[in-house]
Design a protein around this motif. Structure first.
Motif: not given
Length: 467
Positions: A10-13, A62-64, A66-71, A92-93
């Protein structure tokens, strides 16, 4: 390192590349995720590129996918002004979580002990970890304390994670229901980040989120805010509730009274240990830490004799009222972490008589609020930029003082005077009430320099006291 198996493919930021951010990126990479990283600091981005990470500008990309950003919890995502990436993510939910949330999603069978509060979190967290380890428990200790959560080993079923939780982390952690939750105290702090005191209190209360019996809430009741939360929890009756106090008896809890640590959790008011038996837990503020740690470890199933035995061997935290050495009856204490007057007040309230080493890069409030402790100070020794300013305060409060300039000169001068006077209970105390940056890279380096200077002194040291 924690296996984040559920993120594979999965793509995760990762937003923010400090210690925890880099550890998160490493854990995600090892788990097979498609990792995007970003930091507003150019040098941090360059360092990430050097490590082979995919640097993606989250402010424009474009963040579409992604579902999760670890902040990174230190980056504002609501108040006082949300970071632009947080706004884009929410539009973008995309969920914003911290690294501890990822830990919780992986390690579902483990127990969790969470510790929060405005003051005392690190000491209490470390003390709980010390007791649990001495009792033979399988544990990992960290969180806000400094060890990134995703660098932990897996402790599995029967193991426990002991986590210091900041208000920022609590806001970004959703999956943990703490088996034992500790709230030490609440005083105004980080108010801009939480939109005011109400927001700060609400964040701290999240440590008790979803708790039901037999899970336990351990809560300090020595400040009005936490006492009100205690009353609120009692009225709901969802979890086991053990209050703690450093100021005297509290029914059904653990408290300090007449020099003893008293356990009244089951109504017996049993004196379990003399507080003097805990040499690294001096002062009223540390009595609250001791009471909370005792209650938390008891709630986790550690027998009372094992808790007390371990607490007597607790070495304390480096640079926080840390006993470096005792020479000819004079204690030398490193409280370099005290970078403001509020922190120094705790040390001045603990020792008497004091040979006080202070100074550095002063905060706006200087030494305001410490006037009541001036009679305890036999002599003060000034270092760093604040010397002129602090000399005015010392003169106004009739404290004899010497301008020493540097820390090594101050240690030698304080030691010479304290050892010559040989007063009972004397303490040479480094508690600067200042930042260290005028002479040292950080407060740790300042504390280490103090310890080095003390350990070069000649005299009859108490066995085992040399750091």
């Amino acid at each position: 390192m924690i296996n984040l198996f559920y993120m594979e493919g999965l793509p995760v930021a990762v937003m923010g590349l400090g210690k925890s951010g880099l550890a998160t990126a490493e854990a995600l990479t090892q788990s097979g995720a498609d990792v995007w990283v970003w930091d507003d600091n150019e040098s941090s981005r360059a360092a990430a590129l050097d490590k082979g990470y995919k640097v993606v500008d989250l402010t424009t990309a474009d963040l579409t996918e992604l579902t999760t950003i670890v902040w990174s919890p230190g980056i504002p995502h609501t108040h006082p002004k949300p970071h632009p990436v947080a706004l884009r993510a929410r539009a973008a939910n995309i969920e914003l979580v911290c690294d501890i949330e990822l830990l919780a999603r992986s390690e579902r069978d483990s127990a969790y002990i969470g510790i929060t509060g405005t003051n005392g979190k690190s000491t209490t967290t470390t003390l709980i970890g010390h007791v649990m380890e001495a009792a033979g428990r399988r544990i990992a200790v960290g969180g806000n304390l400094g060890t990134p959560a995703l660098t932990f080993p897996s402790v599995g079923a029967g193991g426990s994670y002991v986590l210091e939780m900041s208000s920022y982390q609590l806001e970004l952690t959703y999956s943990i229901t703490f088996d034992v939750a500790v709230l030490l105290n609440i005083t105004p702090d980080h108010l801009a980040r939480h939109g005011g005191m109400d927001g700060y209190v609400a964040a701290k209360k999240l440590v008790f989120h979803r708790q039901t019996k037999p899970r336990t809430a351990v809560i300090g009741v020595d400040d009005p805010t936490c006492r009100a939360i205690w009353e609120e929890l009692k009225a709901k009756g969802d979890q086991v509730i053990w209050p703690v106090s450093a100021l005297g008896p509290v029914p059904g809890g653990v408290y300090a009274a007449d020099g003893w640590l008293v356990d009244d959790t089951f109504g017996a008011a049993e004196r379990v240990a003399e507080l003097a038996a805990f040499p690294a837990l001096l002062g009223t503020h540390n009595w609250q830490n001791a009471a909370a740690a005792f209650a938390a470890c008891k709630a986790a199933g550690v027998p009372t004799p094992a808790i007390v035995a371990a607490m007597t061997t607790f070495p304390g935290l480096a640079h926080r009222q840390q006993l470096v050495r005792t020479i000819d009856g004079v204690r030398f204490v490193n409280d370099s972490k005290a970078t403001n007057a509020d922190a120094t007040e705790k040390a001045l309230a603990t020792f008497d008589p004091i040979y006080w080493i202070l100074g550095g890069q002063a905060k706006e409030t200087g030494l305001d609020g410490l006037e009541a402790y001036a009679p305890r100070v036999r002599h003060a020794f000034l270092i760093g930029e604040a010397s002129d300013r602090f000399a005015v305060w010392l003169e106004a409060n009739k404290v004899p003082h010497t301008r020493c300039g540097t820390l090594d000169v101050a240690v030698n001068a304080a030691a010479e005077l304290a050892l010559a006077k040989a007063l009972p209970g004397a303490c040479v105390l480094l508690s600067p009430a200042c930042a260290s940056w005028d002479q040292f890279a950080n407060f740790e380096k300042r504390g280490e320099a103090f310890a080095d200077a003390v350990n070069r002194l000649e005299g009859n040291a108490v066995p085992g006291d040399r750091a």
